[in-house]
Motif scaffolding. Structure first.
Motif, short mmCIF file in Angstrom:
data_model
loop_
_atom_site.label_atom_id
_atom_site.label_comp_id
_atom_site.label_asym_id
_atom_site.label_seq_id
_atom_site.Cartn_x
_atom_site.Cartn_y
_atom_site.Cartn_z
N ASP A 127 -8.63 12.91 65.20
CA ASP A 127 -7.57 13.63 65.66
C ASP A 127 -7.43 14.75 64.50
O ASP A 127 -7.75 14.54 63.39
N HIS A 128 -6.57 15.47 64.84
CA HIS A 128 -6.13 16.67 64.00
C HIS A 128 -4.80 17.19 63.90
O HIS A 128 -4.29 18.12 63.53
N ILE A 129 -4.07 15.93 64.22
CA ILE A 129 -2.41 16.24 64.22
C ILE A 129 -1.76 16.46 63.09
O ILE A 129 -1.10 17.31 62.56
N GLU A 130 -2.35 15.37 62.39
CA GLU A 130 -2.12 15.46 60.99
C GLU A 130 -2.84 16.12 59.85
O GLU A 130 -3.97 16.04 60.24
N ASP A 131 -2.48 16.68 58.86
CA ASP A 131 -3.31 17.61 57.99
C ASP A 131 -4.50 16.57 57.38
O ASP A 131 -5.60 16.98 57.54
#
Length: 157
Positions: A127-131
């Motif tokens: 995923d790419h929600i958090e940096d």
């Protein structure tokens, strides 16, 4: 030798060019290889080409976002779990993918390749929600795409 993963490819809607099925197959198998995920049994992923209208409805229904989007992933396995059974579906919106490719000055096929890799990695659990997650996912995407001869889509960010 047969593939460790069955890839079901279909066109629901949209004026898609010919030749995208082998591109999707190659991108998914390379992403599977480089992600180091191991297929533990019979496994299948579905790649569905559609249009903005259908993608808009899917995005609204499943994510609560009232607009189309380039790619949606619908995982059917636990994040980073065993790769077996139906892994999930990846859907693509023709108008959005084409417009983005045009704006970036790249071919639709190059952008599609990136989005296939991106969507497949979501099915595996990336995923790419958090940096920090974004750095891992984007780094892996860039590495996979380089193997496929596609320029780093994040180079200008």
């Amino acid at each position: 030798m047969s593939s460790p993963l069955e890839i079901a490819f279909s066109v629901n809607a949209g004026d898609w060019p010919d030749g995208l099925e082998p591109i999707a197959n190659t991108a998914i198998l390379e992403a599977l290889k480089q992600s180091k995920a191991k297929v533990k049994g019979v496994a299948e992923v579905s790649v569905v080409l559609t249009d903005d209208e259908e993608q808009h409805e899917l995005n609204r229904q499943w994510r609560g976002v009232d607009k189309s989007t380039n790619v949606l992933s619908f995982p059917q396995i636990e994040p980073f779990g065993p790769v077996m059974g139906l892994l999930g579906d990846i859907t693509f919106a023709r108008e959005t993918v084409g417009q983005e490719a045009q704006e970036m000055g790249i071919t639709l096929e190059a952008h599609f390749t990136h989005l296939v890799v991106h969507g497949f990695l979501h099915l595996l659990g990336y995923d790419h929600i958090e940096d920090d997650e974004a750095l891992v996912m984007e780094g892996l995407e860039t590495q996979i795409l380089a193997t496929l001869g596609i320029a780093d889509p994040y180079a200008d960010e």
